[in-house]
Design a protein around this motif. Structure first.
Motif, PDB file in Angstrom:
ATOM      1  N   GLN A 292     -99.252 -59.396 -33.022  1.00  0.00           N
ATOM      2  CA  GLN A 292     -97.876 -59.428 -32.538  1.00  0.00           C
ATOM      3  C   GLN A 292     -96.959 -58.670 -33.499  1.00  0.00           C
ATOM      4  N   VAL A 293     -97.171 -58.853 -34.796  1.00  0.00           N
ATOM      5  CA  VAL A 293     -96.371 -58.149 -35.804  1.00  0.00           C
ATOM      6  C   VAL A 293     -96.493 -56.641 -35.621  1.00  0.00           C
ATOM      7  N   ALA A 294     -97.721 -56.174 -35.406  1.00  0.00           N
ATOM      8  CA  ALA A 294     -97.948 -54.740 -35.203  1.00  0.00           C
ATOM      9  C   ALA A 294     -97.245 -54.262 -33.936  1.00  0.00           C
ATOM     10  N   SER A 295     -97.345 -55.047 -32.870  1.00  0.00           N
ATOM     11  CA  SER A 295     -96.716 -54.679 -31.604  1.00  0.00           C
ATOM     12  C   SER A 295     -95.197 -54.629 -31.729  1.00  0.00           C
ATOM     13  N   VAL A 296     -94.617 -55.617 -32.442  1.00  0.00           N
ATOM     14  CA  VAL A 296     -93.166 -55.646 -32.645  1.00  0.00           C
ATOM     15  C   VAL A 296     -92.710 -54.407 -33.412  1.00  0.00           C
ATOM     16  N   ALA A 297     -93.408 -54.091 -34.518  1.00  0.00           N
ATOM     17  CA  ALA A 297     -93.011 -52.957 -35.352  1.00  0.00           C
ATOM     18  C   ALA A 297     -93.149 -51.633 -34.603  1.00  0.00           C
ATOM     19  N   LEU A 298     -94.305 -51.428 -33.960  1.00  0.00           N
ATOM     20  CA  LEU A 298     -94.572 -50.140 -33.315  1.00  0.00           C
ATOM     21  C   LEU A 298     -93.800 -49.975 -32.007  1.00  0.00           C
ATOM     22  N   THR A 299     -93.748 -51.046 -31.213  1.00  0.00           N
ATOM     23  CA  THR A 299     -93.002 -50.980 -29.953  1.00  0.00           C
ATOM     24  C   THR A 299     -91.503 -50.845 -30.215  1.00  0.00           C
ATOM     25  N   GLY A 300     -90.997 -51.651 -31.160  1.00  0.00           N
ATOM     26  CA  GLY A 300     -89.569 -51.602 -31.488  1.00  0.00           C
ATOM     27  C   GLY A 300     -89.147 -50.250 -32.007  1.00  0.00           C
ATOM     28  N   GLU A 301     -89.951 -49.672 -32.901  1.00  0.00           N
ATOM     29  CA  GLU A 301     -89.626 -48.359 -33.453  1.00  0.00           C
ATOM     30  C   GLU A 301     -89.671 -47.283 -32.364  1.00  0.00           C
ATOM     31  N   SER A 302     -90.669 -47.361 -31.472  1.00  0.00           N
ATOM     32  CA  SER A 302     -90.802 -46.383 -30.388  1.00  0.00           C
ATOM     33  C   SER A 302     -89.618 -46.458 -29.420  1.00  0.00           C
ATOM     34  N   LEU A 303     -89.194 -47.681 -29.090  1.00  0.00           N
ATOM     35  CA  LEU A 303     -88.040 -47.840 -28.204  1.00  0.00           C
ATOM     36  C   LEU A 303     -86.762 -47.364 -28.894  1.00  0.00           C
ATOM     37  N   GLY A 304     -86.691 -47.575 -30.223  1.00  0.00           N
ATOM     38  CA  GLY A 304     -85.543 -47.072 -30.980  1.00  0.00           C
ATOM     39  C   GLY A 304     -85.459 -45.555 -30.929  1.00  0.00           C
ATOM     40  N   GLU A 305     -86.632 -44.900 -30.850  1.00  0.00           N
ATOM     41  CA  GLU A 305     -86.678 -43.433 -30.730  1.00  0.00           C
ATOM     42  C   GLU A 305     -86.412 -42.976 -29.302  1.00  0.00           C
ATOM     43  N   GLY A 306     -86.407 -43.946 -28.361  1.00  0.00           N
ATOM     44  CA  GLY A 306     -86.213 -43.611 -26.953  1.00  0.00           C
ATOM     45  C   GLY A 306     -87.486 -43.160 -26.258  1.00  0.00           C
ATOM     46  N   ASN A 307     -88.635 -43.454 -26.863  1.00  0.00           N
ATOM     47  CA  ASN A 307     -89.938 -43.022 -26.317  1.00  0.00           C
ATOM     48  C   ASN A 307     -90.627 -44.202 -25.628  1.00  0.00           C
ATOM     49  N   LYS A 308     -90.385 -44.368 -24.337  1.00  0.00           N
ATOM     50  CA  LYS A 308     -90.940 -45.503 -23.594  1.00  0.00           C
ATOM     51  C   LYS A 308     -92.456 -45.401 -23.441  1.00  0.00           C
ATOM     52  N   GLU A 309     -92.943 -44.191 -23.223  1.00  0.00           N
ATOM     53  CA  GLU A 309     -94.389 -43.998 -23.040  1.00  0.00           C
ATOM     54  C   GLU A 309     -95.157 -44.401 -24.290  1.00  0.00           C
ATOM     55  N   LYS A 310     -94.615 -44.035 -25.423  1.00  0.00           N
ATOM     56  CA  LYS A 310     -95.230 -44.375 -26.703  1.00  0.00           C
ATOM     57  C   LYS A 310     -95.204 -45.885 -26.932  1.00  0.00           C
ATOM     58  N   ALA A 311     -94.090 -46.530 -26.581  1.00  0.00           N
ATOM     59  CA  ALA A 311     -93.977 -47.986 -26.721  1.00  0.00           C
ATOM     60  C   ALA A 311     -95.004 -48.696 -25.848  1.00  0.00           C
ATOM     61  N   LEU A 312     -95.174 -48.217 -24.637  1.00  0.00           N
ATOM     62  CA  LEU A 312     -96.135 -48.812 -23.709  1.00  0.00           C
ATOM     63  C   LEU A 312     -97.561 -48.625 -24.215  1.00  0.00           C
ATOM     64  N   LEU A 313     -97.839 -47.479 -24.771  1.00  0.00           N
ATOM     65  CA  LEU A 313     -99.175 -47.190 -25.290  1.00  0.00           C
ATOM     66  C   LEU A 313     -99.514 -48.088 -26.470  1.00  0.00           C
ATOM     67  N   TYR A 314     -98.571 -48.211 -27.416  1.00  0.00           N
ATOM     68  CA  TYR A 314     -98.824 -49.058 -28.583  1.00  0.00           C
ATOM     69  C   TYR A 314     -99.043 -50.528 -28.182  1.00  0.00           C
ATOM     70  N   SER A 315     -98.224 -51.018 -27.261  1.00  0.00           N
ATOM     71  CA  SER A 315     -98.361 -52.414 -26.847  1.00  0.00           C
ATOM     72  C   SER A 315     -99.697 -52.645 -26.150  1.00  0.00           C
ATOM     73  N   SER A 316    -100.148 -51.660 -25.377  1.00  0.00           N
ATOM     74  CA  SER A 316    -101.435 -51.749 -24.694  1.00  0.00           C
ATOM     75  C   SER A 316    -102.595 -51.765 -25.685  1.00  0.00           C
ATOM     76  N   ILE A 317    -102.502 -50.938 -26.709  1.00  0.00           N
ATOM     77  CA  ILE A 317    -103.545 -50.883 -27.738  1.00  0.00           C
ATOM     78  C   ILE A 317    -103.630 -52.214 -28.480  1.00  0.00           C
ATOM     79  N   CYS A 318    -102.478 -52.780 -28.818  1.00  0.00           N
ATOM     80  CA  CYS A 318    -102.469 -54.080 -29.505  1.00  0.00           C
ATOM     81  C   CYS A 318    -103.105 -55.158 -28.640  1.00  0.00           C
ATOM     82  N   GLN A 319    -102.873 -55.118 -27.342  1.00  0.00           N
ATOM     83  CA  GLN A 319    -103.492 -56.069 -26.419  1.00  0.00           C
ATOM     84  C   GLN A 319    -105.013 -55.933 -26.418  1.00  0.00           C
ATOM     85  N   ARG A 320    -105.496 -54.712 -26.396  1.00  0.00           N
ATOM     86  CA  ARG A 320    -106.945 -54.490 -26.360  1.00  0.00           C
ATOM     87  C   ARG A 320    -107.622 -54.974 -27.632  1.00  0.00           C
ATOM     88  N   ILE A 321    -106.982 -54.704 -28.766  1.00  0.00           N
ATOM     89  CA  ILE A 321    -107.540 -55.191 -30.035  1.00  0.00           C
ATOM     90  C   ILE A 321    -107.553 -56.715 -30.043  1.00  0.00           C
TER      91      ILE A 321
END
Length: 446
Positions: A292-321
């Motif tokens: 969850q910590v990884a998802s918060v950091a990576l998803t939050g940073e990606s959304l801060g950059e305005g990159n929704k696709e990147k945020a979705l990808l990171y959250s999906s990867i964290c789920q798979r792990i």
């Protein structure tokens, strides 16, 4: 492997947090094993303090979730000054609240433990433990606040090192003080509490010193150089996210407390087995919290950059792990469940309770890990009202009602307790996974 660089970055951020949470959970397990040498009543006594203690710390958990999410977003936006304002404001708020909450617990611990279900076998020991833990909670609060901010900007290693060393200190002093080994005084329950506090003292020192590292994004030197102060705007943002999280946590703890009271009503042996089961369930939470910590950091940073696709990808990867971890943990519990409870108890009937509990946990962790990562992703995006609603409905109502019916009306005992917990985890998994898949969270602002 597709998107290899994203997987590698997710693993790089996640592994310190996963190991950090794992070692914290492991320290609690070892703590309880050492306390179990004093008998099932001692295990039950320490277990009784869990829900009051977590209720007391709820405000800080909520503030820390807010700090992590906001710092991650501000880093993605390139707003370093605002990230430091968030840390400083959250730190001051945490210290003030800690003084107030500690005072309440020290003056009202007897009443609090009575409400938590203490009895003549457990009350005195529980009070000794709770008074020490909450009386010195300031050290834990300081460490949690700084580590939350560090996690938000992607520095998960400091929290890992902090809590690893803290856990080692805790275990060493448990060995010395619980039974009086190597010439140390035999303090029993008090010794376990003192060992925990000594661990948090070390953790707070390490966490605070991380702000003086030249490599740290969050820096005490930067705060001094730029003359950064706590700001009302940061307080409002922390409060906006933290208040919803606080309400969510309070309702969640009400549900947990209701379950604990029903378990305590089954008897000291059943309650002792229940608390050991929670320790092993915490392993699932530990791995989930790390992801969850990884998802918060990576998803939050990606959304801060305005990159929704990147945020979705990171959250999906964290789920798979997380799914891979849950399958491994479930298999481990299936194979070694009985042996794990033998670490705590000699009584055969309590060990048999443990076998039943482990069968439930091996199913629960498959749901638990996924739903926690989903929840973290949604909160990082600012979707806090939905997570609040789902938690209240699942934990406070579904879990409590199902458990009450199964235990009090149908008389299913320890089986009813864990079926109630399973109903909660399944409900949250359904609610949060549906919200995540709707993708509405990708358009939210903090």
């Amino acid at each position: 492997m597709k998107n290899k660089e994203y997987w590698l970055k997710a693993i790089k951020i996640a592994w310190p947090s996963v190991l950090e949470s794992f070692f914290l959970a492991l320290a609690v397990i070892i703590d309880t094993i050492m306390v179990s040498r004093l008998g099932p009543s001692a295990v039950a006594a320490v277990g009784l303090t869990n829900q009051p203690k977590f209720i007391g710390l709820t405000a800080f958990f909520s503030i820390n979730v807010a700090i992590s999410a906001i710092v991650a977003r501000r880093k993605g936006q390139g707003k370093r000054k605002e990230a430091h304002e968030t840390l400083l404001t959250g730190f001051i708020l945490s210290v003030i609240l800690c003084i107030i909450i500690t005072s309440i617990f020290l003056f009202k611990s007897d009443k609090i433990l009575e409400l938590a279900g203490s009895n003549p076998d457990t009350h005195v020991k529980s009070k000794e433990y709770l008074d020490i833990i909450m009386g010195f909670s300031i050290f834990s609060v300081i460490s949690m606040c700084i580590n939350a901010a560090q996690r938000g900007c992607g520095n998960t290693k400091i929290a890992f090192y902090t809590n690893l060393i803290s856990s080692l200190v805790n275990v060493v002093f448990n060995y010395l003080l619980i039974e009086g080994n190597l010439g140390a005084p035999r303090l029993e329950i008090k010794g376990a509490a003192i060992a925990t506090i000594l661990g948090t003292v070390v953790a707070s020192i390490i966490s605070f010193s991380s702000l003086f590292s030249k490599k740290s994004y969050l820096s005490a030197h930067f705060i001094i150089e730029k003359k950064i102060k706590a700001k009302a705007r940061s307080l409002i943002t922390i409060t906006k996210i933290g208040l919803n999280m606080f309400v969510e946590n309070i309702f969640m703890r009400v549900g947990f407390l209701a379950t604990a009271l029903l378990a305590a009503g089954l008897g000291t042996d059943e309650f002792a087995a229940y608390n050991v089961g929670l320790n092993y369930l915490s392993l699932g939470f530990a791995f989930a919290d790390g992801m969850q910590v990884a998802s918060v950091a990576l998803t939050g940073e990606s959304l801060g950059e305005g990159n929704k696709e990147k945020a979705l990808l990171y959250s999906s990867i964290c789920q798979r792990i997380g799914l891979i971890i849950s399958i491994v943990l479930s298999t481990f519990l299936f194979i070694f469940g009985k042996d794990l409870f033998k670490l705590y108890f000699k009584e055969e009937h309590i060990i048999e309770y443990g076998v039943i509990i482990c069968r439930f946990i091996m199913i629960i962790v498959l749901l638990q890990i996924s739903q926690i990562i989903y929840g973290g992703t949604l909160r990082a995006a600012g979707d806090i009202k939905y997570t609040l609603f789902s938690t209240i409905l699942a934990v406070t109502f579904i879990r409590t009602i199902v458990t009450y019916i199964l235990v009090k009306i149908m008389g299913l005992g320890i089986v009813g307790i864990w079926l109630g917990i399973l109903s909660d985890q399944f409900s949250r998994f359904v609610f949060l996974s549906l919200r995540y898949r709707s993708k509405k969270w990708l358009d939210m602002k903090i």
